[in-house]
Design a protein around this motif. Structure first.
Motif, short mmCIF file in Angstrom:
data_model
loop_
_atom_site.label_atom_id
_atom_site.label_comp_id
_atom_site.label_asym_id
_atom_site.label_seq_id
_atom_site.Cartn_x
_atom_site.Cartn_y
_atom_site.Cartn_z
N LEU A 115 0.83 -1.20 0.00
CA LEU A 115 0.00 0.00 0.00
C LEU A 115 0.86 1.24 0.00
O LEU A 115 1.84 1.33 0.74
N GLU A 116 0.47 2.20 -0.83
CA GLU A 116 1.11 3.51 -0.84
C GLU A 116 0.02 4.56 -0.63
O GLU A 116 -1.01 4.51 -1.29
N LEU A 117 0.25 5.49 0.28
CA LEU A 117 -0.68 6.59 0.50
C LEU A 117 -0.04 7.88 0.00
O LEU A 117 1.11 8.16 0.32
N THR A 118 -0.82 8.64 -0.75
CA THR A 118 -0.35 9.93 -1.25
C THR A 118 -1.40 10.98 -0.98
O THR A 118 -2.57 10.81 -1.36
N LYS A 119 -1.00 12.06 -0.29
CA LYS A 119 -1.93 13.17 -0.08
C LYS A 119 -2.02 13.94 -1.39
O LYS A 119 -1.01 14.40 -1.93
N VAL A 120 -3.24 14.07 -1.91
CA VAL A 120 -3.45 14.70 -3.21
C VAL A 120 -3.73 16.19 -3.07
O VAL A 120 -3.14 17.00 -3.76
N GLU A 121 -4.66 16.53 -2.15
CA GLU A 121 -5.00 17.94 -2.00
C GLU A 121 -5.69 18.21 -0.67
O GLU A 121 -6.21 17.28 -0.04
N GLY A 133 -5.39 16.51 12.33
CA GLY A 133 -4.45 17.37 13.05
C GLY A 133 -2.99 17.06 12.86
O GLY A 133 -2.14 17.88 13.17
N SER A 134 -2.67 15.85 12.40
CA SER A 134 -1.26 15.52 12.15
C SER A 134 -1.20 14.51 11.00
O SER A 134 -2.17 13.82 10.71
N ALA A 135 -0.04 14.45 10.37
CA ALA A 135 0.14 13.54 9.23
C ALA A 135 -0.10 12.09 9.64
O ALA A 135 -0.77 11.33 8.93
N SER A 136 0.42 11.68 10.79
CA SER A 136 0.26 10.28 11.21
C SER A 136 -1.19 9.95 11.53
O SER A 136 -1.68 8.87 11.19
N LEU A 137 -1.90 10.87 12.18
CA LEU A 137 -3.32 10.63 12.47
C LEU A 137 -4.15 10.62 11.18
O LEU A 137 -5.09 9.83 11.06
N ASN A 138 -3.77 11.47 10.23
CA ASN A 138 -4.48 11.48 8.94
C ASN A 138 -4.28 10.15 8.21
O ASN A 138 -5.24 9.58 7.69
N GLU A 139 -3.06 9.66 8.19
CA GLU A 139 -2.79 8.39 7.52
C GLU A 139 -3.51 7.24 8.22
O GLU A 139 -4.05 6.35 7.55
N VAL A 157 -5.93 1.94 -7.73
CA VAL A 157 -5.75 3.24 -7.08
C VAL A 157 -7.13 3.82 -6.84
O VAL A 157 -7.96 3.84 -7.75
N PHE A 158 -7.39 4.24 -5.59
CA PHE A 158 -8.68 4.85 -5.33
C PHE A 158 -8.52 5.97 -4.32
O PHE A 158 -7.63 5.96 -3.47
N PRO A 159 -9.38 6.99 -4.45
CA PRO A 159 -9.31 8.15 -3.57
C PRO A 159 -10.12 7.95 -2.30
O PRO A 159 -11.14 7.26 -2.29
N PHE A 188 -6.76 11.81 -0.25
CA PHE A 188 -5.62 10.91 -0.40
C PHE A 188 -5.90 9.92 -1.52
O PHE A 188 -7.06 9.58 -1.77
N ASN A 189 -4.86 9.45 -2.16
CA ASN A 189 -4.95 8.30 -3.04
C ASN A 189 -4.28 7.12 -2.35
O ASN A 189 -3.22 7.28 -1.75
N ILE A 190 -4.93 5.97 -2.44
CA ILE A 190 -4.32 4.73 -1.96
C ILE A 190 -4.04 3.88 -3.19
O ILE A 190 -4.92 3.63 -3.99
N ARG A 191 -2.79 3.48 -3.33
CA ARG A 191 -2.39 2.57 -4.41
C ARG A 191 -2.13 1.21 -3.76
O ARG A 191 -1.26 1.08 -2.91
N ALA A 192 -2.92 0.22 -4.16
CA ALA A 192 -2.77 -1.14 -3.65
C ALA A 192 -2.24 -2.01 -4.78
O ALA A 192 -2.85 -2.10 -5.84
#
Length: 75
Positions: free
Chosen positions: A4-10, A40-46, A31-33, A19-23
């Motif tokens: 899994l790859e997580l990418t913050k899109v906007e 409040g934080s990057a780790s909590l968002n992920e 890949v799905f949004p 976010f996009n998740i690439r599985a």
């Protein structure tokens, strides 16, 4: 095993993040949004994105099993 790859899109108005998740699995790649409210934080968002993806996967599994007429496994 899936990769899994997580990418913050906007960042959207009102504190919403996209976010996009690439599985990547043996059968291919998807890949799905997923949109969430900022935690409040990057780790909590992920973590929230991963929880949302897991919930989606569980609902998808149930829908596929129903469509195929396959019983749900006992827990």
């Amino acid at each position: 095993m899936a990769n899994l790859e997580l990418t913050k899109v906007e960042e959207r108005p009102g504190g919403q993040l996209l976010f996009n998740i690439r599985a990547t699995v043996n059968a291919g790649e998807m890949v799905f949004p997923i949109a969430i409210k900022s935690q409040g934080s990057a780790s909590l968002n992920e973590t929230m994105v991963l929880h949302s993806a897991l919930e989606f996967a569980e609902e998808l599994e149930s829908a596929i099993r129903l469509r195929l007429g396959v019983e749900q496994p006992e827990i």
